[in-house]
Design an enzyme around this catalytic site. Structure first.
Site, mmCIF file in Angstrom:
data_model
loop_
_atom_site.group_PDB
_atom_site.id
_atom_site.type_symbol
_atom_site.label_atom_id
_atom_site.label_comp_id
_atom_site.label_asym_id
_atom_site.label_seq_id
_atom_site.Cartn_x
_atom_site.Cartn_y
_atom_site.Cartn_z
ATOM 1 N N PRO A 89 -3.015 2.783 2.746
ATOM 2 C CA PRO A 89 -2.003 2.425 3.728
ATOM 3 C C PRO A 89 -1.430 3.615 4.498
ATOM 4 O O PRO A 89 -1.286 4.704 3.933
ATOM 5 C CB PRO A 89 -0.907 1.760 2.887
ATOM 6 C CG PRO A 89 -1.155 2.222 1.509
ATOM 7 C CD PRO A 89 -2.628 2.420 1.386
ATOM 8 N N ASN A 90 -1.153 3.363 5.730
ATOM 9 C CA ASN A 90 -0.492 4.295 6.661
ATOM 10 C C ASN A 90 -1.383 5.441 7.126
ATOM 11 O O ASN A 90 -0.976 6.223 7.988
ATOM 12 C CB ASN A 90 0.808 4.851 6.053
ATOM 13 C CG ASN A 90 1.760 3.738 5.680
ATOM 14 O OD1 ASN A 90 2.033 2.878 6.531
ATOM 15 N ND2 ASN A 90 2.201 3.688 4.438
ATOM 16 N N ARG A 100 2.116 10.264 12.171
ATOM 17 C CA ARG A 100 2.973 10.081 11.003
ATOM 18 C C ARG A 100 3.276 11.439 10.357
ATOM 19 O O ARG A 100 2.350 12.165 9.985
ATOM 20 C CB ARG A 100 2.189 9.202 10.031
ATOM 21 C CG ARG A 100 2.714 9.132 8.661
ATOM 22 C CD ARG A 100 1.658 8.552 7.731
ATOM 23 N NE ARG A 100 2.229 8.399 6.429
ATOM 24 C CZ ARG A 100 1.519 8.384 5.310
ATOM 25 N NH1 ARG A 100 0.196 8.488 5.351
ATOM 26 N NH2 ARG A 100 2.122 8.267 4.153
ATOM 27 N N TYR A 123 1.205 15.875 7.214
ATOM 28 C CA TYR A 123 -0.197 15.425 7.219
ATOM 29 C C TYR A 123 -1.037 16.023 8.358
ATOM 30 O O TYR A 123 -2.224 15.736 8.452
ATOM 31 C CB TYR A 123 -0.242 13.892 7.316
ATOM 32 C CG TYR A 123 0.454 13.219 6.146
ATOM 33 C CD1 TYR A 123 -0.035 13.377 4.854
ATOM 34 C CD2 TYR A 123 1.599 12.456 6.338
ATOM 35 C CE1 TYR A 123 0.603 12.772 3.782
ATOM 36 C CE2 TYR A 123 2.243 11.846 5.268
ATOM 37 C CZ TYR A 123 1.738 12.014 3.991
ATOM 38 O OH TYR A 123 2.363 11.422 2.920
ATOM 39 N N ASN A 183 -8.954 8.331 -0.718
ATOM 40 C CA ASN A 183 -7.558 8.694 -0.509
ATOM 41 C C ASN A 183 -6.792 7.374 -0.389
ATOM 42 O O ASN A 183 -6.650 6.832 0.697
ATOM 43 C CB ASN A 183 -7.377 9.531 0.759
ATOM 44 C CG ASN A 183 -5.919 9.950 0.942
ATOM 45 O OD1 ASN A 183 -5.031 9.445 0.247
ATOM 46 N ND2 ASN A 183 -5.668 10.864 1.866
ATOM 47 N N ALA A 203 -0.412 5.747 -0.691
ATOM 48 C CA ALA A 203 0.635 5.436 -1.676
ATOM 49 C C ALA A 203 0.118 4.627 -2.869
ATOM 50 O O ALA A 203 0.711 4.670 -3.949
ATOM 51 C CB ALA A 203 1.768 4.687 -0.987
ATOM 52 N N GLU A 252 -11.149 12.297 -5.576
ATOM 53 C CA GLU A 252 -9.845 11.910 -5.022
ATOM 54 C C GLU A 252 -9.425 12.967 -3.997
ATOM 55 O O GLU A 252 -9.572 14.158 -4.260
ATOM 56 C CB GLU A 252 -8.828 11.854 -6.172
ATOM 57 C CG GLU A 252 -7.423 11.518 -5.747
ATOM 58 C CD GLU A 252 -6.441 11.563 -6.947
ATOM 59 O OE1 GLU A 252 -6.852 12.000 -8.062
ATOM 60 O OE2 GLU A 252 -5.270 11.194 -6.754
ATOM 61 N N HIS A 285 -6.310 14.159 -1.153
ATOM 62 C CA HIS A 285 -5.026 13.978 -0.459
ATOM 63 C C HIS A 285 -4.862 15.097 0.542
ATOM 64 O O HIS A 285 -5.171 16.256 0.235
ATOM 65 C CB HIS A 285 -3.848 14.004 -1.445
ATOM 66 C CG HIS A 285 -3.949 12.906 -2.451
ATOM 67 N ND1 HIS A 285 -3.652 11.599 -2.155
ATOM 68 C CD2 HIS A 285 -4.362 12.923 -3.752
ATOM 69 C CE1 HIS A 285 -3.870 10.857 -3.225
ATOM 70 N NE2 HIS A 285 -4.307 11.631 -4.205
ATOM 71 N N ARG A 324 5.578 17.411 -4.086
ATOM 72 C CA ARG A 324 6.506 16.608 -3.284
ATOM 73 C C ARG A 324 7.415 15.793 -4.207
ATOM 74 O O ARG A 324 7.612 16.179 -5.364
ATOM 75 C CB ARG A 324 5.707 15.733 -2.331
ATOM 76 C CG ARG A 324 4.876 16.574 -1.369
ATOM 77 C CD ARG A 324 4.000 15.723 -0.474
ATOM 78 N NE ARG A 324 4.794 14.768 0.312
ATOM 79 C CZ ARG A 324 4.263 13.734 0.959
ATOM 80 N NH1 ARG A 324 2.954 13.519 0.909
ATOM 81 N NH2 ARG A 324 5.039 12.926 1.657
HETATM 82 C C1 DQA Z 1 -1.444 11.032 0.669
HETATM 83 C C2 DQA Z 1 -0.328 11.337 -0.309
HETATM 84 C C3 DQA Z 1 0.390 10.079 -0.745
HETATM 85 O O1 DQA Z 1 1.450 10.416 -1.627
HETATM 86 C C4 DQA Z 1 0.977 9.354 0.424
HETATM 87 O O2 DQA Z 1 1.582 8.141 0.029
HETATM 88 C C5 DQA Z 1 -0.002 9.133 1.508
HETATM 89 C C6 DQA Z 1 -0.955 10.191 1.834
HETATM 90 C C7 DQA Z 1 -2.088 12.299 1.243
HETATM 91 O O3 DQA Z 1 -3.184 12.200 1.772
HETATM 92 O O4 DQA Z 1 -1.489 13.361 1.199
HETATM 93 O O5 DQA Z 1 0.046 8.120 2.198
HETATM 94 O O6 DQA Z 1 -2.435 10.324 -0.024
#
Ligand code: DQA
Length: 526
Positions: A384-385, A392, A397, A448, A451, A472, A474, A481
């Site tokens: 998501p997002n 964002r 990011y 990735n 959340a 994985e 990020h 964080r």
């Molecule tokens: C994320 C880190 C997560 O904590 C966050 O909710 C994201 C992006 C990252 O790529 O840094 O949406 O996965």
């Protein structure tokens, strides 16, 4: 766009082919139904759904259609009573009316099943075929044969039910695996051998391997192959005579499929072998000039086919069960040359036996892929997002959009010789569905989950069920964080975690996956 018609006792079927994507199908439906808006049950399979369903549904909604959908697993096994029941349940419990419509969006399995459901629901409602494979566009979706399989035989239960239209959006073929493109072309080659003339000459020049044809050439051959089928079916809808010609290559083809177990060779691959058997028998029986037969044989032999092990006895048994047997005698479709097919029951038993032996010998080795083993496949899944990347919280990011990151991933994948598929979703259930789909398709995963990383037991469980190596990734460094980001529910199921390196992390993940897959040899020989 090319458009022509098939006229049968049941009316007119419109056949349309366009260099367009799935949205075009919705626009055509709107034209077809004018001011009327029937409800639409879209039947499709998981492969097609992954690539094209969203685009189709959005476009249907834009055109004011109210839709339901039924997504089935891929494969011949779905042509079953259970799946028919599911389709009928969906229609009945959804209160689909006599003037509503079924849209079959997929390959031959989907059009056969959905067309059959439409033919029996309320004693027959309209259906539209939107084939998504070469085989479907040139053959399976045209002609109104619908049905399911029974333990006692393929297509044993079915009906003739002509679709109102066959809508071929040829851009969807871009996502078809090479093996299916190559196999689907068997029905084009069959059409060219039946039609002869210029069609055959052009095919002969283009070569038997459809993966070497341009998209434009492929489209033009599909069109010509479909026209051959339409002409023949237009003259003999119920196969009382001439329609049997369309079985060229299918007698030994079906026998090969049955003897090796359906699904071992693709239908089109079996038809390629069957075409070779038809040419062989045509030569042996003196119908076809030996020089010409050898030329055709050499040409057909250039198509890459997997090796299949079977025995002459198994083939003979399968031939005995053939539906085309009339009064105990098999009717063969043979050739005097391209464009000169004929139907005969006069092939001696010894000739058939010799042919079965020859076919077993050539099918044993097949013709292995010129391109070597298939590429390893990597699925990159974003949660998501991540669709908002670039806008964002850029201070966390970065400024690259999701498209930019996808581009970087494709570049890295190319360097490692991977086939890559990149998907993003905001929905937990969709993320789980994609992982479940990836379980069968991919050799490795780059995840990735955004959340969901910190919250989703469902994603973790789906990942565990893939048994695939995963990395994985990020963009940020979650452990530095907020505290709720310090936990990752997927880390211990992944080979490595790459975080805090922004977009560069993806190239690193791809390299790690590549090392791992090379070390273990995963994916190269499947
Ligand atoms: C994320 C880190 C997560 O904590 C966050 O909710 C994201 C992006 C990252 O790529 O840094 O949406 O996965």
């Amino acid at each position: 766009m090319d458009s022509f018609e098939l006229t049968t006792s049941s009316g007119v079927t419109l056949i349309r082919l366009a260099d367009e994507g799935a949205e075009w199908i919705a626009r055509e439906l709107a034209v077809l139904f004018g001011a009327r808006r029937p409800r639409v049950l879209v039947v499709t399979d998981e492969h097609v759904a992954l690539h094209h369903l969203e685009a189709l549904l959005v476009a249907l909604r834009t055109e004011d259609f109210v839709c339901a959908r039924l997504v089935i697993a891929p494969g011949e096994a779905q042509k079953s009573f259970a799946r028919l029941r599911e389709a009928l349940d969906t229609l009945a419990t959804g209160s689909f009316a006599r003037d509503d419509v079924v849209l079959a969006f997929g390959g031959g399995v989907v059009t056969d099943l959905a067309g059959f459901a439409a033919s029996v629901y309320r004693r027959g409602i309209e259906w539209i075929a939107a084939p998504t494979t070469v085989l479907g566009m040139v053959d399976a979706a045209i002609g109104g044969k619908t049905g399911i399989n029974h333990e006692a035989g393929k297509n044993l239960i079915g009906s003739f039910h002509q679709p109102r239209a066959v809508l071929c959006a040829t851009r969807v073929l871009a996502t078809l695996p090479e093996r299916e493109v190559r196999a689907g072309a068997a029905e084009i080659v069959k059409g060219a051998l039946l039609g002869g003339g210029e069609f055959w000459r052009d095919i002969e020049q283009a070569g038997a391997d459809a993966t070497t044809w341009s998209a434009e050439i492929l489209r033009s051959f599909i069109l010509r192959g479909a026209r051959v089928k339409v002409e023949i079916v237009g003259r003999d809808e119920r196969e009382s005579g001439e329609r049997a010609l369309l079985n060229l290559g299918h007698t030994f083809g079906h026998a090969l499929e049955q003897a090796t177990g359906y699904g071992t060779v693709a239908h089109g691959e079996a038809v390629f072998y069957g075409l070779r058997a038809a040419v062989w028998l045509s030569r042996l029986t003196g119908a076809l000039d030996p020089m010409r037969a050898d030329e055709l044989q050499a040409w057909l032999a250039r198509c890459e086919l997997p090796g299949v092990a079977t025995t002459p006895d198994a083939l003979s048994d399968a031939l005995r069960a053939d539906k085309k047997t009339v009064e105990g005698k098999l009717r063969w479709i043979l050739l005097r040359g391209p464009g000169e097919p004929f139907i005969t029951a006069g092939v001696p038993g010894e000739a058939v036996r010799d042919c079965a032996e020859w076919l077993c010998a050539i099918a044993q080795t097949g013709r292995s892929a010129r391109h070597g083993p298939r590429k390893r496949r990597v699925l990159v899944l974003h949660g998501p997002n991540l669709n908002l990347l670039g806008e964002r919280e850029p201070e966390i990011y970065g400024r690259m959009s999701h498209d930019d990151i996808a581009h970087e991933c494709r570049e890295a994948a190319r360097q490692h010789g991977f086939e890559v598929l990149i998907r993003q979703t905001n929905h937990e259930g969709d993320y789980v569905d994609l992982l479940q789909w990836g379980r069968r398709w991919a050799d490795g995963l780059i995840l990735n989950p955004g959340a969901f990383t910190h919250t989703s037991v469902a994603v973790r469980d789906a990942l565990a069920a893939t048994y695939l190596p995963a990395i994985e990734v990020h963009l940020s460094e979650p452990r530095q964080r907020e505290e709720f980001r310090h936990v990752s529910l997927i880390s211990e199921l992944c080979r490595a975690t790459v975080s805090g390196r922004g977009v560069a992390g993806y190239a690193d993940a791809m390299a790690r996956l590549s090392n791992f897959l090379s070390e273990t040899g995963v994916g190269v020989a499947r």
